[in-house]
Motif scaffolding. Structure first.
Motif, PDB file in Angstrom:
ATOM      1  N   GLU A  23       4.663   5.487  46.652  1.00  0.00           N
ATOM      2  CA  GLU A  23       3.612   4.725  45.970  1.00  0.00           C
ATOM      3  C   GLU A  23       3.569   5.052  44.484  1.00  0.00           C
ATOM      4  OE1 GLU A  23      -0.175   3.802  48.132  1.00  0.00           O
ATOM      5  OE2 GLU A  23       0.514   5.428  49.430  1.00  0.00           O
ATOM      6  N   ASP A  69       4.798  -0.452  46.397  1.00  0.00           N
ATOM      7  CA  ASP A  69       3.817  -1.264  47.126  1.00  0.00           C
ATOM      8  C   ASP A  69       3.379  -2.483  46.321  1.00  0.00           C
ATOM      9  OD1 ASP A  69       2.780   0.783  45.451  1.00  0.00           O
ATOM     10  OD2 ASP A  69       0.792   0.595  46.341  1.00  0.00           O
ATOM     11  N   LEU A  70       3.294  -2.345  44.995  1.00  0.00           N
ATOM     12  CA  LEU A  70       2.959  -3.505  44.152  1.00  0.00           C
ATOM     13  C   LEU A  70       4.071  -4.542  44.198  1.00  0.00           C
ATOM     14  CD1 LEU A  70       1.319  -2.379  40.796  1.00  0.00           C
ATOM     15  CD2 LEU A  70       0.248  -3.033  42.946  1.00  0.00           C
ATOM     16  N   ILE A 112       6.200  -5.088  46.512  1.00  0.00           N
ATOM     17  CA  ILE A 112       6.190  -5.746  47.822  1.00  0.00           C
ATOM     18  C   ILE A 112       5.184  -6.894  47.841  1.00  0.00           C
ATOM     19  CG2 ILE A 112       5.443  -5.383  50.214  1.00  0.00           C
ATOM     20  CD1 ILE A 112       6.854  -2.639  50.081  1.00  0.00           C
ATOM     21  N   GLN A 113       4.036  -6.674  47.210  1.00  0.00           N
ATOM     22  CA  GLN A 113       2.970  -7.676  47.248  1.00  0.00           C
ATOM     23  C   GLN A 113       3.299  -8.941  46.464  1.00  0.00           C
ATOM     24  OE1 GLN A 113      -1.144  -5.982  46.751  1.00  0.00           O
ATOM     25  NE2 GLN A 113      -0.039  -4.038  46.717  1.00  0.00           N
ATOM     26  N   ILE A 114       4.227  -8.882  45.503  1.00  0.00           N
ATOM     27  CA  ILE A 114       4.534 -10.084  44.727  1.00  0.00           C
ATOM     28  C   ILE A 114       5.839 -10.752  45.174  1.00  0.00           C
ATOM     29  CG2 ILE A 114       3.308  -9.105  42.744  1.00  0.00           C
ATOM     30  CD1 ILE A 114       6.158  -9.110  41.346  1.00  0.00           C
ATOM     31  N   GLU A 151       5.759 -14.522  45.227  1.00  0.00           N
ATOM     32  CA  GLU A 151       5.890 -15.131  43.896  1.00  0.00           C
ATOM     33  C   GLU A 151       7.356 -15.158  43.454  1.00  0.00           C
ATOM     34  OE1 GLU A 151       3.495 -13.130  44.794  1.00  0.00           O
ATOM     35  OE2 GLU A 151       1.599 -13.610  43.787  1.00  0.00           O
ATOM     36  N   GLU A 179       8.081  -2.164  55.513  1.00  0.00           N
ATOM     37  CA  GLU A 179       7.608  -3.380  54.845  1.00  0.00           C
ATOM     38  C   GLU A 179       8.759  -4.140  54.196  1.00  0.00           C
ATOM     39  OE1 GLU A 179       4.438  -5.084  54.319  1.00  0.00           O
ATOM     40  OE2 GLU A 179       4.397  -4.044  56.242  1.00  0.00           O
ATOM     41  N   SER A 222      -2.092  -3.292  39.285  1.00  0.00           N
ATOM     42  CA  SER A 222      -2.491  -4.274  40.282  1.00  0.00           C
ATOM     43  C   SER A 222      -1.364  -5.266  40.480  1.00  0.00           C
ATOM     44  CB  SER A 222      -3.763  -5.016  39.850  1.00  0.00           C
ATOM     45  OG  SER A 222      -3.475  -5.911  38.790  1.00  0.00           O
ATOM     46  N   GLN A 223      -1.355  -5.911  41.654  1.00  0.00           N
ATOM     47  CA  GLN A 223      -0.327  -6.902  41.921  1.00  0.00           C
ATOM     48  C   GLN A 223      -0.450  -8.094  40.975  1.00  0.00           C
ATOM     49  OE1 GLN A 223      -2.183  -8.070  45.998  1.00  0.00           O
ATOM     50  NE2 GLN A 223      -0.970  -9.865  45.372  1.00  0.00           N
TER      51      GLN A 223
END
Length: 459
Positions: A279, A284-285, A287-289, A292, A313, A400-401
């Motif tokens: 992290e 983890d960030l 992964i979240q985008i 997009e 993930e 933040s993502q």
């Protein structure tokens, strides 16, 4: 100036992270500019062949809990011809793991005892003992304590480098890092911004008040990069060679990377991470985008090992988006170089980043970094919007993502403008992040340390 550089890992004899690169490349540069520098490191299993092949061995008796131990120290040639002292001991070292053993505390305490005995016994005595991270931190106090009764040690000053303040050792009751921060003649860390950040509560790991006491003896010196090893014109791992003058010839490496990883061609950029899967690195960030990235026609390539949940993930995303996501969960130096040479964007969305070498390598290879404005990333990446003519990449502030997604979108827009993109690549490749400047700053730190001991250094 005579300098002894002490490190738990040194490339090519043992390498886990960036410390091994620094322990090889900084001494090399110091030697090149005329200083008498040597490196001392434990002989882990990966260094056993080099230790056995050496023709220079000496036995040293070292006190340890229980009984004295005889260690076999072999002098071998490191990168650039720097002498490296490999300390072999069947009980404490010669193991596959550099870190993570149950007795790490005892192992590295013993390594520190070996170094003290070397200083007592060897004809060659350094002016500077350069310590790195908690593994050698006890020597900052040990050197001062031993100097009272040993005149040979009174002329030795200590410089302690913090590569990552969070790594304090395996014992919560023995904080060697704090001890070295207090006793070392000069304390350095690996970027100017990180040196300021660790004075704050957010980044100081509870040591910000102690670090604040050091005043002008706390210095931030940016890590460098070995430009001989990291050179897209000569790198043996790269299929199509190029340099600043021929950066347009870099494009075939994108196709070669896709071919190697089984990815189809798309009209979007290849974004990549070569990192520990933690992290701290902001995996983890990223992964979240991924959605997009997919919508932009982009692809995402990750090389590295680490936390199981992050690997899971990434595997899930690779199954969900087989034409867009690839994970190689391993340490693979050759593939790493091909990723640097073949990707378009290099992501470093770190929670904190003391220095970071990834963005330096990426720029050297013509990839454009996207990073969070923290530590060494803030010191080395020039945001395109803030520096339209000299920009080298893209920065974001909030962890933040949404902030990362915004920076990624800006990067994709630039990617679709060939003139802008070529300017970003050339600007990054033109920056000099070699050890040339950083080594000079370390010499100034060494001089400051000697003067703190009341020693007038030879200019």
């Amino acid at each position: 100036m005579r300098i002894l550089f002490a490190s738990a890992e040194v490339d090519p004899f043992a390498k886990v992270g960036g410390l091994a690169d620094v322990a090889a490349s900084l001494p090399q540069r110091l030697k090149e500019i005329g200083h008498d520098v040597r490196v001392v490191t434990p002989c882990h299993a990966s260094g056993k062949a080099a230790h056995a092949a050496s023709r220079q061995h000496r036995l040293l008796t070292v006190q340890s809990p229980g009984k004295p131990r005889d260690v076999d120290i072999a002098t071998v040639e490191g990168i650039g011809g720097v002498p490296v002292e490999l300390v072999a001991d069947e009980h404490y070292f010669l193991r596959p793991n550099v870190y993570g053993e149950p007795d790490d505390l005892l192992r590295y305490q013993f390594f520190c005892r070996v170094i003290i005995e070397m200083l007592r016994a060897d004809e060659w005595v350094p002016d500077i003992l350069h310590l790195n991270d908690w593994h050698t931190a006890p020597l900052a106090f040990g050197l001062r304590n031993q100097a009272w009764s040993n005149p040979r040690l009174r002329g030795v000053a200590s410089v302690f480098t913090i590569h990552n303040l969070r790594y304090r050792g395996p014992d919560e009751l023995n904080d060697f890092l704090a001890q070295a921060i207090y006793y070392a003649d000069v304390v350095t860390t690996v970027s100017p911004t990180y040196a300021r950040e660790i004075l704050t509560r957010e980044y100081g790991e509870g040591l910000e008040a102690l670090l604040g006491l050091r005043g002008n003896a706390l210095l931030g010196i940016l890590n460098g990069l070995n430009y001989d090893l990291f050179n897209p014109r000569t790198d043996p791992h790269v299929r199509h060679h190029y340099d600043l003058a021929t950066v347009e010839q870099r494009w075939p490496n994108r196709d070669a990377l896709r071919e190697e990883l089984g990815l189809p061609k798309t009209d979007g950029p290849i974004a990549a991470m070569v990192t520990r899967l933690t992290e701290q690195k902001g995996v983890d960030l990223a992964i979240q985008i991924v959605p997009e990235m997919v919508l932009a026609g982009g692809q995402f390539v990750v090389l590295g090992d680490g936390d199981a949940w992050l690997k899971e993930e990434l595997r899930r995303l690779a199954a969900e988006y087989p034409d867009h996501v690839r994970l190689a969960p391993r340490h693979d130096p050759g593939l790493a170089q091909r990723i640097y040479a073949g990707c378009d964007l290099f992501l470093m969305p770190s929670r904190y980043e003391p220095c970071g070498l990834g963005q330096l390598i990426a720029m050297r290879y013509g990839a454009v970094p996207v990073g969070r404005r923290t530590g060494g990333l803030a010191d080395t990446i020039l945001d395109l919007d803030e520096h339209p003519e000299t920009g080298t990449g893209f920065l974001f502030d909030e962890f933040s993502q949404f902030a990362l997604a915004s920076a990624y979108e800006r990067a994709v827009r630039a990617f679709r403008e060939p003139e802008t993109w070529l300017r970003l690549q050339r600007n990054g490749m033109s920056r000099d992040y070699s050890w040339r400047a950083s080594a000079t700053y370390y010499i100034e730190a060494y001089t400051q340390a000697l003067r703190a001991r009341g020693i007038v250094p030879l200019e």
